[in-house]
Design an enzyme around this catalytic site. Structure first.
Site, PDB file in Angstrom:
ATOM      1  N   ASP A   1      25.774  46.856  73.240  1.00 31.63           N
ATOM      2  CA  ASP A   1      25.277  48.229  73.262  1.00 31.63           C
ATOM      3  C   ASP A   1      23.825  48.322  72.788  1.00 31.63           C
ATOM      4  O   ASP A   1      23.544  48.081  71.617  1.00 31.63           O
ATOM      5  CB  ASP A   1      26.176  49.093  72.361  1.00 31.63           C
ATOM      6  CG  ASP A   1      25.817  50.571  72.415  1.00 31.63           C
ATOM      7  OD1 ASP A   1      25.113  50.977  73.359  1.00 31.63           O
ATOM      8  OD2 ASP A   1      26.237  51.309  71.512  1.00 31.63           O
TER       9      ASP A   1
ATOM     10  N   ASP B   1      19.030  52.222  78.948  1.00 31.20           N
ATOM     11  CA  ASP B   1      20.310  52.004  78.281  1.00 31.20           C
ATOM     12  C   ASP B   1      21.157  50.980  79.028  1.00 31.20           C
ATOM     13  O   ASP B   1      21.236  51.013  80.252  1.00 31.20           O
ATOM     14  CB  ASP B   1      21.048  53.353  78.208  1.00 31.20           C
ATOM     15  CG  ASP B   1      22.326  53.282  77.401  1.00 31.20           C
ATOM     16  OD1 ASP B   1      22.395  52.460  76.470  1.00 31.20           O
ATOM     17  OD2 ASP B   1      23.252  54.054  77.691  1.00 31.20           O
TER      18      ASP B   1
END
Ligand code: NAG
Ligand code: NAG
Ligand code: NAG
Ligand code: NAG
Ligand code: NAG
Length: 449
Positions: A114, A327
């Site tokens: 992440d 992201d």
């Protein structure tokens, strides 16, 4: 390259939306070079294109809500409450998983990767509340390299929420309200695969004894790659090599190619300095979201024509709203609605196909593709970043669903912030240089890195 006449040939050979990524990693050239394979969360699942898209859209919108909840002010419609602001919120489950091992002897586990959060953690026994994981739960008493980090350690101070019990006890909260709680420890982590592994000792991590949330269940923990001090990238390597890169293979690939994540000097693409192919743009810091990688998007061109988007649309506001992040955990790009609408209009004008009802897919813009056609021309798409113009290949923004014959834009409107998602990043080797504070995109065949 993008001129008004420039159109991309888009090959309609996208039979299945399939991303299976795993096995083999090798060839570290210096001690801290780490290469790992990234496994897509929907790998090994027998899903149709439509199912994959729908799952990705669902995850994407959940994550979008999580990302937005973390903003402190001025965001509307997410059910956000002032009470959320007390505990800093991070993103949560992502799209890619990696294999690694913890302790001595090393105990393998699977972790969510992440870029939107910092903490590295895994479930630890004895658990007060652990979800079922496929590998044995890490037991610190079984590892000779485990130690607890004292409350006085810089990493304990870097935690958004901690108490001294007298151990450094942490609580880390994700945007979807999932949490991990436990104590901060230090361990040896081993990366890579059987033929080449790299061990790094004294990595601070969360030994999670109480872990709650649906998003975690595909793995046994999480590896944060954000910008803060607790993240893996902040903890490994010398300050000169604070860099990592990843390269995501096409979500269209039916043949399950491997994506990569690379740390250290090996993270640098060979053609980094070739300004004809490499697009380099600065990272921007947002104090309201110190973990996120913000980029400065100045504008967008469709078919070589710059869209009339006010500059304020992508601006990062003083209150922490707005801006665009890159992201690893969001599948599709979300663009601020005022910009998205311009782009949508330009695609409808530039694509010679009837607009279809896209409600079944859950996407915003789809066309009906002629059943006989093997190629469709789509207008070129360029993202104008500070310092560089990123031309995207056609299959980084249009997707064909064979089962419905829908030909769809893989981007969605948003409000409050914009996100550059995975589909738009695919087949680029993307370097995050935390020393120079730059992100570089170079076109690459990701399965061959
Ligand atoms: C995969 O799904 C398809 C369609 O639902 C089905 O026909 C096929 O048998 C499934 N294959 C496996 C290996 O489960
Ligand atoms: C908030 O969202 C609602 C609909 O969800 C809208 O009617 C309202 O105008 C919005 N308020 C602001 C300040 O943007
Ligand atoms: C906001 O928080 C307050 C106090 O914690 C609570 O009473 C209220 O129900 C919350 N509102 C929403 C919309 O969650
Ligand atoms: C911990 O060590 C014991 C004894 O060596 C062993 O039986 C057990 O499987 C180990 N547990 C884990 C999770 O590694
Ligand atoms: C790029 O240029 C810099 C500065 O000239 C140099 O230090 C670096 O080694 C070059 N990198 C590559 C991959 O060619």
């Amino acid at each position: 390259m993008a001129t008004a006449a420039n159109r991309l040939l888009f090959l309609l050979c996208t039979t299945n939306l399939l991303v299976l990524l795993s096995t083999s990693a090798a060839g570290a050239t210096t001690d801290l070079d780490i290469r790992v394979d990234l496994i897509h969360v929907d790998a090994h699942r027998n899903l149709t294109l439509l199912e994959r898209l729908q799952r990705a859209i669902h995850r994407g919108s959940n994550r979008f809500m999580s990302l937005r909840q973390g903003s402190t002010k001025g965001i509307n419609g997410t059910g956000m409450n002032q009470s959320n602001i007390q505990s800093p919120v991070h993103t949560g489950s992502g799209e890619f998983l990696m294999n690694l091992a913890i302790g001595t002897p090393p105990l393998p586990f699977l972790a969510i990767v992440d870029t939107g959060s910092d903490l590295i953690w895994t479930q630890c026994s004895p658990c007060t509340n652990c979800f079922t994981q496929s590998s044995p739960i890490f037991d610190p008493s079984n590892s000779s390299s485990f130690s607890k980090l004292p409350c006085s350690s810089p990493l304990c101070s870097a935690l958004p929420s901690s108490t001294c019990t007298p151990d450094c006890a942490y609580l880390y909260t994700y945007g979807d309200s999932s949490t991990t709680q436990g104590i901060l420890g230090s361990e040896t982590f081993t990366f890579g695969s059987d033929n080449k592994t790299v061990s790094v000792d004294k990595i601070g991590f969360g030994c999670g004894e109480d872990n709650e949330g649906n998003g975690f269940k595909q793995a046994a923990g999480l590896v944060g790659l954000g910008r803060g001090p607790l993240s893996l990238i902040s903890q490994v390597g010398s300050s000169l090599y604070k860099q990592f890169s990843y390269c995501l293979t096409s979500i269209d690939d039916a043949d399950m190619k491997t994506s990569r994540l690379i740390f250290g000097s090996a993270a640098v693409p060979k053609n980094l300095n070739d300004s004809k192919v490499a697009v380099t743009t600065p990272m921007v810091v947002n104090d309201a979201h110190p973990s996120f990688y913000y980029l400065e998007l100045k504008g967008i061109s469709v078919g070589g024509k710059r869209l009339r988007i006010p500059r304020s649309v992508f601006r990062l506001n003083p209150d922490g709203t707005g801006g665009l992040i890159i992201d690893s955990g969001t599948t599709m790009t979300y663009l601020e609605a005022a910009a998205y609408r311009q782009m949508r209009k330009a695609f409808i004008k530039g694509i010679d196909l009837p607009v279809a009802d896209s409600s079944a897919v859950g996407l915003d813009l789809c066309f009906t593709s002629p059943s006989t056609a093997k190629t469709v021309e789509v207008p070129a798409l360029t993202f104008h970043f500070q310092g560089g113009h990123l031309d995207l290949p056609g299959n980084n923004y249009f997707i064909l669903d064979d089962s419905t014959g829908l030909f769809c834009l893989a981007m969605m409107p948003s409000s409050g912030m914009s996100i550059l998602g995975n589909i738009q990043q695919q087949n680029f080797h993307i370097l995050y240089d935390l020393h120079k504070n730059m992100v570089t995109f170079t076109p690459a065949q990701c399965d061959q890195l």
